[in-house]
Design an enzyme around this catalytic site. Structure first.
Site, short mmCIF file in Angstrom:
data_model
loop_
_atom_site.label_atom_id
_atom_site.label_comp_id
_atom_site.label_asym_id
_atom_site.label_seq_id
_atom_site.Cartn_x
_atom_site.Cartn_y
_atom_site.Cartn_z
CG LEU A 275 -1.81 -1.16 1.11
CD1 LEU A 275 -3.08 -0.88 2.44
CD2 LEU A 275 -3.44 -1.11 -0.29
CG HIS B 214 6.37 -2.18 5.68
ND1 HIS B 214 6.44 -1.11 4.93
CD2 HIS B 214 5.47 -2.66 4.68
CE1 HIS B 214 5.99 -1.39 3.90
NE2 HIS B 214 5.19 -2.46 3.97
CD GLU C 101 2.12 -5.77 6.12
OE1 GLU C 101 2.45 -5.28 6.44
OE2 GLU C 101 1.40 -6.16 5.08
NI NI Z 1 4.09 -3.15 2.71
#
Ligand code: NI
Length: 194
Positions: free
Chosen positions: A111, A156, A153
């Site tokens: 995203l 990140h 994830e």
């Molecule tokens: Ni991502």
């Protein structure tokens, strides 16, 4: 609940390491609000996961869920999972080179990198240790796509994006991904069917 703005590629927070959530923050309103907002933001954007730095919150926290996701139509459902201070340990042999049968390879998106996909290979099985929002300890083994998503994830939380992990020759925009990447190549679990 509030849909929060998602940081895009180039925002410095995406390159910073997140800080651990202090145990005494569990149960506090600000943390629950952040979690609720992250779930809302992920669902609104059709994400399969979202990490706190993506909504400008510098904490080791991520949410994962796959339910009839139009961005990932061929994925099996994954129940909503909230991971606080997650720690991942790849399982399997410890070769320098990832063996096909011990890897899951998929065209990932993010995203924070809208419109782009790229093929990433990751260990297909990981041990997932984390705190749940209720303070209990999670210690599970995840495999396949679920393992790939949790690794994306947790990356990140350490300032790493999938574009560093991707085979650069496979990077493509959404339109071209849908047009030219065959369904069978979008997700390849090295141990599928065995
Ligand atoms: Ni991502």
């Amino acid at each position: 609940m509030t849909i929060r703005k998602i940081a895009r590629l180039g925002e410095p927070i995406l390159r910073k390491s997140a800080s651990p959530v202090a145990p005494d923050a569990l149960g506090q309103a600000w943390l629950q609000t952040l979690i609720d907002d992250m779930v809302e933001t992920m669902r609104d954007a059709d994400g399969a996961g979202l990490a706190a730095p993506q909504v400008y919150a510098p904490w080791q926290l991520c949410v994962i869920e796959v339910v009839d996701n139009p961005r990932y139509p061929n994925l099996s459902p994954i129940p909503l999972t909230v991971l606080i201070n997650p720690r991942l340990t790849p399982l399997g042999s410890t070769h320098d080179v990832l063996l096909d049968e011990e890897s899951v390879t998929m065209y990932e998106g993010c995203l924070s990198v809208p419109g782009l996909r790229g093929r990433v290979s990751r260990p297909r099985e990981v041990r997932v240790q984390a705190l749940r929002p209720d303070g209990t300890l999670m210690d599970e083994r995840w495999s396949g796509v679920r393992a790939a998503i949790v690794q994306h994830e947790v990356d990140h939380l350490h300032g790493t994006l999938f574009i560093e992990r991707a085979d650069s020759a496979t990077l493509c925009f959404t339109r071209e991904y849908e047009r030219y990447v065959p369904l069978a190549e979008r997700v390849v679990d090295g141990r599928a069917g065995t």
